[in-house]
Design an enzyme around this catalytic site. Structure first.
Site, PDB file in Angstrom:
ATOM      1  N   ASP A 165      67.046  69.617  24.783  1.00 15.21           N
ATOM      2  CA  ASP A 165      67.923  68.781  23.956  1.00 15.21           C
ATOM      3  C   ASP A 165      67.150  67.637  23.292  1.00 15.21           C
ATOM      4  O   ASP A 165      65.943  67.475  23.500  1.00 15.21           O
ATOM      5  CB  ASP A 165      69.066  68.271  24.859  1.00 15.21           C
ATOM      6  CG  ASP A 165      70.392  68.154  24.115  1.00 15.21           C
ATOM      7  OD1 ASP A 165      70.390  68.120  22.883  1.00 15.21           O
ATOM      8  OD2 ASP A 165      71.442  68.082  24.805  1.00 15.21           O
TER       9      ASP A 165
ATOM     10  N   ASP B  62      77.496  69.575  18.002  1.00 15.59           N
ATOM     11  CA  ASP B  62      78.188  70.454  18.953  1.00 15.59           C
ATOM     12  C   ASP B  62      79.446  71.101  18.372  1.00 15.59           C
ATOM     13  O   ASP B  62      80.166  70.494  17.584  1.00 15.59           O
ATOM     14  CB  ASP B  62      78.595  69.650  20.198  1.00 15.59           C
ATOM     15  CG  ASP B  62      77.383  69.219  20.999  1.00 15.59           C
ATOM     16  OD1 ASP B  62      76.246  69.517  20.589  1.00 15.59           O
ATOM     17  OD2 ASP B  62      77.582  68.582  22.054  1.00 15.59           O
TER      18      ASP B  62
HETATM   19  C1  GLA Z   1      74.201  67.771  23.627  1.00 14.77           C
HETATM   20  C2  GLA Z   1      74.069  69.260  23.315  1.00 14.77           C
HETATM   21  C3  GLA Z   1      75.154  70.025  24.047  1.00 14.77           C
HETATM   22  C4  GLA Z   1      75.030  69.783  25.544  1.00 14.77           C
HETATM   23  C5  GLA Z   1      75.090  68.292  25.839  1.00 14.77           C
HETATM   24  C6  GLA Z   1      74.754  67.987  27.282  1.00 14.77           C
HETATM   25  O1  GLA Z   1      75.394  67.263  23.086  1.00 14.77           O
HETATM   26  O2  GLA Z   1      74.124  69.483  21.928  1.00 14.77           O
HETATM   27  O3  GLA Z   1      75.076  71.413  23.765  1.00 14.77           O
HETATM   28  O4  GLA Z   1      73.828  70.335  26.008  1.00 14.77           O
HETATM   29  O5  GLA Z   1      74.168  67.561  25.037  1.00 14.77           O
HETATM   30  O6  GLA Z   1      74.789  66.624  27.568  1.00 14.77           O
END
Ligand code: GLA
Length: 402
Positions: A161, A216
């Site tokens: 990430d 997301d």
């Molecule tokens: C980010 C990523 C998500 C998830 C969260 C976890 O938002 O884009 O897919 O992995 O972090 O905290």
């Protein structure tokens, strides 16, 4: 001091100064080992985040692995069981990453062994910054140490990430972890989660096996909630990226929401069909231990999965858009064409795809298989279509007859 000794001392001082400087690796770091050929088709699996967020534990992961093996998901091709954020707690005195001992009392190695024992593969999550998005320890400065640990544990997949990365350069940061993984002694799928800001499709082909293209997803047909996007919004952001995806290096429009309850069955069929057209990694994000019949039917539709997993690996694109009505097309390895007729509107619509749009002669005879109803129509000429439900699709595979 003798001038020679002075020069040696000066050189040594300079060398130690350089060693102490932050890595300016993005100019020089070379990925000596080639990217392992372990994602020739988009990875398929399950990830904890969409449904469970930080509520992960070894019982949950075992339960999901059991369900993947028993529900037909494994038979349909799903392999990776990936724990997303919040499995980590701290680092020990030597800097080794430690799992949360309350949630994972048996440790990560035992869990990976369990998942492997089911004939599945095991994945973890980390972050290129000082902390993960859930404020657990990130991998910045610990990349090689973490990669070696993952290899010892038996990790097959790393989602990486981009929170708390400050002014880090994305290509440089992901290249360091790519190098660390390739030197770890184990083949590990590298899933970049940089959200598209640095346009990873332009540089990540040599670095990772898949890369997120957007923020997301959330479980809705369309919309925007802060950092998150509804399904159609994500689709639209991926429509122009088809040329940047290829075998072993896939655009990732984020994980599936099928079965999480925020969309209708029709909408989930559309979501799954469209992800297959995008050659998206098919990472289920629902509770595999509590699936209703529709959820299983959608996630294990083998004809739709075959489009996603087509060995040509060419991402589909939007061939036509007229208001709420869209035609998506994807060329397949055997010369056939996958087509989705998508009705984004609120009323049923008569839609069709013209052969011309697929580069087929108008009088070409073709056999058309509807990948949801399974109906086959033979000897079709010129175009194919039907009535498409609101928020629905017709998805077909078109095979020119000899
Ligand atoms: C980010 C990523 C998500 C998830 C969260 C976890 O938002 O884009 O897919 O992995 O972090 O905290």
């Amino acid at each position: 001091m003798h001038p020679l000794i002075q020069r040696i001392a000066h050189t040594l001082a300079l060398a130690s100064l350089l060693a102490a400087l932050p890595v300016h690796a993005h100019e020089t770091l070379k990925l000596d080992a080639p990217k392992p050929n372990i994602a020739p088709t988009p990875p398929m699996g399950w990830n904890s985040w969409n449904k469970f967020a930080c509520n992960v534990s070894e019982q949950l992961i075992r339960q999901q692995a059991d369900a993947m093996a028993a529900s037909g998901m494994k038979d349909a091709g799903y392999r990776y069981i990936v724990i997303d954020d919040c499995w980590q707690k701290s680092r020990d005195a030597d800097g080794n990453i430690q799992a949360d001992p309350e949630r994972f009392p048996s440790g990560i190695k035992a869990l990976a062994d369990y998942v492997h024992g089911k004939g599945l593969k095991f994945g973890l999550y980390s972050d290129a910054g000082s902390l993960t998005c859930g404020s657990r320890p990130g991998s910045a400065g610990h990349e090689f140490q973490d990669a070696r640990q993952y290899a010892r544990w038996g990790v097959d997949y790393l989602k990486y990430d981009w929170c708390y990365t400050g002014t880090r350069n994305a290509e440089a940061a992901y290249t360091i972890m790519a190098k660390a993984l390739r030197e770890s002694g184990r083949d590990i799928v590298f899933s970049l989660c940089e959200w598209g800001g640095s346009k990873p499709g332009r540089w990540a082909q040599t670095v990772g096996h898949l890369w997120r293209t957007t923020g997301d997803i959330y479980d809705a047909w369309e919309g925007k909630k802060g950092w998150s996007h509804g399904m159609l919004n994500i689709l639209d952001m991926n429509a122009e990226l088809a040329g940047e995806s290829a075998p072993n290096g896939w655009n990732d429009p984020d994980m599936l929401e099928v079965g999480n309850g925020g969309m209708t069955t029709t909408e989930y069929e559309s979501h799954f069909s469209l992800w297959a057209m995008l050659a998206a990694p098919l990472i289920a994000g629902n509770d595999l231990s509590k699936m209703d019949a529709d959820t299983v039917r959608i996630l294990t539709n083998k004809d739709v999965i075959a489009v996603d997993q087509d060995p040509l690996g060419k991402q589909g694109s939007r061939a036509l858009r007229e208001g709420d009505l869209e035609v998506w097309a994807r060329p397949l390895a055997d010369g056939e064409h996958a087509v989705v007729l998508l009705n984004r509107g609120k009323t049923p619509a008569n839609m069709k795809v013209d052969w011309e749009l697929l580069g087929l002669p108008n009088d070409q005879k073709a056999d058309v298989k509807d990948l949801w109803s399974k109906k086959v129509t033979k000897g079709v000429r010129g175009s194919y279509g039907g009535k498409v439900a609101p928020h629905g699709v017709i998805m077909v595979r078109i095979k020119a007859a000899p």
